[in-house]
Structure formats: structure tokens, C-alpha cells
Write an enzyme that holds these catalytic residues in place. Structure first.
Site, PDB file in Angstrom:
ATOM      1  N   ASP A 159     -56.280 -33.050  31.658  1.00 28.84           N
ATOM      2  CA  ASP A 159     -54.923 -33.389  31.220  1.00 28.84           C
ATOM      3  C   ASP A 159     -54.207 -34.167  32.332  1.00 28.84           C
ATOM      4  O   ASP A 159     -54.197 -33.724  33.483  1.00 28.84           O
ATOM      5  CB  ASP A 159     -54.184 -32.067  30.913  1.00 28.84           C
ATOM      6  CG  ASP A 159     -52.846 -32.281  30.240  1.00 28.84           C
ATOM      7  OD1 ASP A 159     -52.672 -33.318  29.569  1.00 28.84           O
ATOM      8  OD2 ASP A 159     -51.981 -31.395  30.369  1.00 28.84           O
ATOM      9  N   HIS A 186     -42.131 -32.564  28.820  1.00 31.29           N
ATOM     10  CA  HIS A 186     -42.892 -31.363  29.198  1.00 31.29           C
ATOM     11  C   HIS A 186     -41.914 -30.223  29.471  1.00 31.29           C
ATOM     12  O   HIS A 186     -40.845 -30.441  30.033  1.00 31.29           O
ATOM     13  CB  HIS A 186     -43.702 -31.627  30.474  1.00 31.29           C
ATOM     14  CG  HIS A 186     -44.915 -32.482  30.241  1.00 31.29           C
ATOM     15  ND1 HIS A 186     -45.226 -33.559  31.028  1.00 31.29           N
ATOM     16  CD2 HIS A 186     -45.899 -32.404  29.314  1.00 31.29           C
ATOM     17  CE1 HIS A 186     -46.358 -34.113  30.596  1.00 31.29           C
ATOM     18  NE2 HIS A 186     -46.793 -33.425  29.557  1.00 31.29           N
ATOM     19  N   GLY A 187     -42.301 -29.036  29.133  1.00 31.79           N
ATOM     20  CA  GLY A 187     -41.451 -27.864  29.405  1.00 31.79           C
ATOM     21  C   GLY A 187     -40.427 -27.668  28.297  1.00 31.79           C
ATOM     22  O   GLY A 187     -40.555 -28.221  27.196  1.00 31.79           O
ATOM     23  N   GLY A 245     -45.971 -32.428  25.332  1.00 26.96           N
ATOM     24  CA  GLY A 245     -44.716 -31.660  25.326  1.00 26.96           C
ATOM     25  C   GLY A 245     -44.491 -30.905  24.032  1.00 26.96           C
ATOM     26  O   GLY A 245     -43.375 -30.839  23.521  1.00 26.96           O
ATOM     27  N   ASN A 281     -50.217 -31.400  22.408  1.00 26.64           N
ATOM     28  CA  ASN A 281     -50.433 -30.586  23.609  1.00 26.64           C
ATOM     29  C   ASN A 281     -49.388 -29.488  23.741  1.00 26.64           C
ATOM     30  O   ASN A 281     -48.189 -29.753  23.628  1.00 26.64           O
ATOM     31  CB  ASN A 281     -50.320 -31.464  24.860  1.00 26.64           C
ATOM     32  CG  ASN A 281     -51.422 -32.487  24.967  1.00 26.64           C
ATOM     33  OD1 ASN A 281     -52.214 -32.641  24.053  1.00 26.64           O
ATOM     34  ND2 ASN A 281     -51.473 -33.165  26.089  1.00 26.64           N
ATOM     35  N   ASN A 304     -48.430 -26.240  26.368  1.00 28.24           N
ATOM     36  CA  ASN A 304     -48.697 -25.536  27.615  1.00 28.24           C
ATOM     37  C   ASN A 304     -47.633 -24.462  27.858  1.00 28.24           C
ATOM     38  O   ASN A 304     -47.913 -23.263  27.820  1.00 28.24           O
ATOM     39  CB  ASN A 304     -48.738 -26.553  28.773  1.00 28.24           C
ATOM     40  CG  ASN A 304     -49.103 -25.920  30.097  1.00 28.24           C
ATOM     41  OD1 ASN A 304     -49.543 -24.774  30.129  1.00 28.24           O
ATOM     42  ND2 ASN A 304     -48.925 -26.638  31.179  1.00 28.24           N
ATOM     43  N   THR A 305     -46.386 -24.912  28.073  1.00 33.04           N
ATOM     44  CA  THR A 305     -45.321 -23.983  28.467  1.00 33.04           C
ATOM     45  C   THR A 305     -45.164 -22.812  27.493  1.00 33.04           C
ATOM     46  O   THR A 305     -44.922 -21.677  27.905  1.00 33.04           O
ATOM     47  CB  THR A 305     -43.982 -24.752  28.583  1.00 33.04           C
ATOM     48  OG1 THR A 305     -44.206 -25.901  29.401  1.00 33.04           O
ATOM     49  CG2 THR A 305     -42.899 -23.907  29.205  1.00 33.04           C
TER      50      THR A 305
END
Ligand code: 13P
Length: 428
Positions: free
Chosen positions: A205, A298-299, A329, A350, A352-353
Site C-alpha cells: 500500500d 485517510h483517517g 480512505g 481501502n 484501514n482506520t
């Protein structure tokens, strides 16, 4: 009569050497040696190239062309065991065994997997996964991993839902998990030990150019090169170099144009919307999928977030045709925006957070309830269990939202089933 030899060859060039060696050992002319190449060790060679390789050297083997080609195919299609691959062939009234150990240095050999119906994290599958999602109007989730628990939760959920999945590894997470080779070993082991049969890609990534090369060498099946912070010409030049490498190895490659806002593992982006013409320029290089900034971050999204720019996404899709697009994000993007993005060509999302927050919240609850102080509640296997379950719930919710859940079985479609289980029986 025809004897046989088998190469666990890195390239079909070995076939000639094998024929010569067999000729010497068996005391028969080289042109009566039947050579079958599994093309397995260390390299990922598409079956067509192996078969063509056998064909290419056929004039030297005279009459054994067809037999050699068929034997190579037979080895590829046998449904014996995963790693020890052998077929029995009758030659001149005698039964002989063609084949041998099949053990790739990284992932199980993609051709083997495809032909045998074992679905694992290999290059061909990583590519195909994206195209199928694009055509089927759903998106495959990329879930970033941080450790064994993360990886296990994601894989088990994918298997439970029969959904394809992409395991994302940032460079920071790569370092944290002791390097890319450790990760390849862990994932490869888990696929086998947990009996994971859905398509899985292991993906870098936001990779740097150097990181991309390191992951290619370590055995990742999919790479993202993030050249979005570079001037477009340099992004194009470096992406082109990686397109060439990935094409040779059959790996899938994600490129990025227009940075994603916010910060992820030290990668900071301004969050501007991508220029559709630049997207076309990069898409035309032959990448597998394209990440483009469309106001995503992101986040966590701030209260005053303007939302995704569907105008930009629409313009990018119009320029890039059926190129699978990637939405970074994924944390906190409302369901209706996700669905609209998928309808406009997004085939990979994607996340993640959101898994991190789910893990943190469940772990906090466990400790705040004093469970770690009860009995053996301090045991890491107990302490980390609520977090691992919370990741599973998040991944499940996302897979259902992205629409990837019933699609995991696509590898076992009619055509593949026929290729997989109809191992030819050869009588020469
Ligand atoms: P989130 O952390 O916002 O979900 O973003 C994940 C991502 O885009 C990884 O590249």
C-alpha cells in the site's frame, strides 16, 4: 519407446538440459525423451509460456512434441496434492510417473493454483480479481494488516463470506512486522493452515519505488507504487518501469494520480482532486488499477468534509474506460457514496482506520470492564480476542456493503472446474 523426464524448471531452457541428462542416464537418444516442465521454482510463468517453451524446443525432440505438451498440461491439471504433483502416464505398455515436488519460493505457484483450483495470493488472481469486480459492479476490499491477529481476522471473514480480499501492507506496517519476507511467510502459512480457498491478494500500500521492488522480490502478488507526490513525468517514468517488471512477473500494479488527503503511516497527501487527463496518461501505461484523488482522505473525515467529488470520478471514468479505479480512505465514507463510487468504476476500496478503531474500542471495553484482572484474562490470547472479533465484524460489514461477499467462488466457475478436474489420461 519414449522415456520421460521432468523438470521443476525455472525456465523452459531447462527442458533441453533435462532431455540431455535423461538421455545420458537412461542411455536412450535425446529425441526420444519426453520432457514436462512444471515451470515452478521461484518464478511465476504463465502456462502458455511453458507450453510454448515446450513447443519451441520441440524440433529438437522430434516426435515428443505433443507428448511433452500434453504431459506439461497433465502435470498442471492433476488433482493429486498441493505440493507434490505427479501424473501417471502409460508409455509403450509401461506406467511411468511424470512430475515431482512443486514448491514455489514465495506463494504456491500461480499456474498450479489456477489449474488445480487452489486459490491463493498469486499474481494472476490479483489481476483477475479487479477486472471481475469492475465487470460485476462490486468492489473488493483492501484491509490493511498490522499483525497476526489482523491478518487472521480478515482472512477468516473473507472465507466465511466467500469473498475475495486484498491484504494491504503499508511500508510502516511492513517494518513493524519485521519486513516483507516475514509477511509473505505468515500469509502463505495462514492460507494453508486456515484452508483459505477464496482469492487473496497480498498488496503493498502506497509503496515507494524502492519499497515496490522489495515487495516484488519478497513475493507479494500485488504492488501499489504511489508516485502522486512526484511531478507527473517522473510518476509516469517510474510507473512505466514497474509496469514492465510487473508484466514480466504477472503481478498486478496500482498507480496513483492526485494525492489522497490526510496522513497514513508517514505518507502525507494534500488531498487535491486528480486531473482526468493525467489519470488517462497513467492508465494508458498498462497498470492494473488506478487510485485517483477525488476528495477522499485517510483517517477520520472532518465534520466539514465536502464529500467525494463524483464530478471528478465521472470525468476520470470517461477518460480511462474500463480501468478498475481504487478508492482510498474507505473509513467513514457513507454507504450511499460508496455505492455511487462503485457505479462509476471503483473496483477496490481501502479500509484501514476503521479496523483500528474497532480493535481499540473493543480492547478498551475489555480492560475497562476489568476482564484482564479476572482469572487468566491477562493471557494475550484472551486480551486480544475482543479486538480480533471487532475487526471481523468491521470487515464483514464492509464486504457486504462493497458487494464482494457472494463473489469469492467465482474462481470455481464452470470453465475452471472443467480445466481443473479433467486431468487427461495419456496413453502413448
Ligand atoms: P482509511 O485509513 O481512511 O480507511 O484509509 C485506508 C487507505 O486508504 C489505505 O491506503
Amino acid at each position: 519407446g519414449i522415456a520421460n523426464a521432468c523438470t521443476g524448471a525455472e525456465g523452459y531452457g531447462y527442458c533441453k538440459a533435462t532431455a540431455d541428462a535423461a538421455s545420458e542416464i537412461l542411455g536412450i537418444p535425446a529425441d526420444s525423451v519426453l520432457v514436462a516442465s512444471t515451470g515452478v521454482i521461484g518464478m511465476q510463468i504463465p502456462i502458455d509460456r511453458i507450453v510454448n517453451g515446450v513447443k519451441a524446443m520441440a524440433p529438437k525432440l522430434d516426435g515428443s512434441l505433443e507428448a511433452g505438451t500434453e504431459a506439461a498440461k497433465a502435470i498442471m491439471t492433476t488433482d493429486t496434492v498441493k505440493k507434490e504433483v505427479a501424473v501417471q502416464i502409460e508409455i509403450g505398455g509401461k506406467t511411468v510417473t511424470v512430475g515431482g515436488m512443486c514448491k514455489g519460493s514465495g506463494m504456491i505457484h500461480p499456474n498450479m493454483c489456477t489449474m488445480l483450483g487452489f486459490v491463493t495470493t498469486d499474481a494472476a488472481i490479483s489481476k483477475e480479481m479487479l477486472q471481475k469486480a469492475r465487470d460485476g459492479k462490486y468492489a473488493v476490499g483492501q484491509f490493511n494488516i498490522n499483525n497476526l491477529e489482523w491478518t487472521k481476522s480478515i482472512l477468516q471473514t473473507a472465507q466465511e463470506l466467500q469473498s475475495p480480499v486484498i491484504l494491504g501492507v503499508s511500508e510502516g506496517a511492513g517494518k513493524y512486522m519485521c519486513g516483507y519476507k516475514t509477511i509473505v511467510g505468515m500469509v502463505e502459512g495462514m492460507l494453508e493452515e486456515l484452508d483459505i480457498t477464496v482469492p487473496v491478494a497480498l498488496h503493498l500500500d502506497h509503496g515507494s519505488f524502492e519499497g515496490a521492488k522489495a515487495c516484488i522480490n519478497a513475493g507479494f502478488s500485488s504492488i501499489m507504487f504511489d508516485g502522486s507526490s512526484l511531478p507527473i513525468d517522473e510518476n509516469v517514468q517510474k510507473t512505466t518501469e514497474l509496469v514492465n517488471t510487473c508484466n514480466i512477473l504477472g503481478l498486478s500494479l496500482e498507480a496513483e494520480v492526485g494525492s489522497i488527503g490526510g496522513e497514513e503511516d508517514g505518507v502525507i497527501g494534500a488531498g487535491e482532486c486528480a486531473d482526468p487527463d493525467e489519470c488517462k496518461k497513467v492508465a494508458d501505461l498498462g497498470v492494473t488499477m488506478l487510485a485517483a484523488g477525488i476528495g477522499n482522505i485517510h483517517g477520520k473525515y472532518p465534520e466539514n468534509w465536502a464529500g467525494l467529488s463524483f464530478e471528478t470520478l465521472d470525468a476520470i471514468q470517461a477518460k480511462t474506460g474500463d480501468m478498475p479505479l481504487v478508492l482510498h480512505g474507505g473509513t467513514g465514507i457513507p454507504a450511499d457514496m460508496i455505492k455511487k463510487a462503485i457505479s462509476l468504476g471503483v473496483a477496490k476500496i481501502n479500509v484501514n482506520t476503521e479496523c483500528q478503531l474497532a480493535f481499540q474500542e473493543a480492547t478498551r471495553k475489555y480492560i475497562e470492564a476489568g476482564k484482564d484482572l479476572e482469572g487468566k484474562g491477562f493471557d494475550p490470547r484472551k486480551l486480544l480476542a475482543p479486538g480480533a472479533e471487532a475487526i471481523k465484524a468491521t470487515v464483514k460489514e464492509k464486504m457486504e456493503l462493497f458487494g464482494s461477499d457472494p463473489k469469492g467462488l467465482y474462481m470455481l466457475d464452470q470453465e475452471l472446474a472443467a480445466r481443473t478436474y479433467a486431468a487427461p489420461s495419456l496413453t502413448l
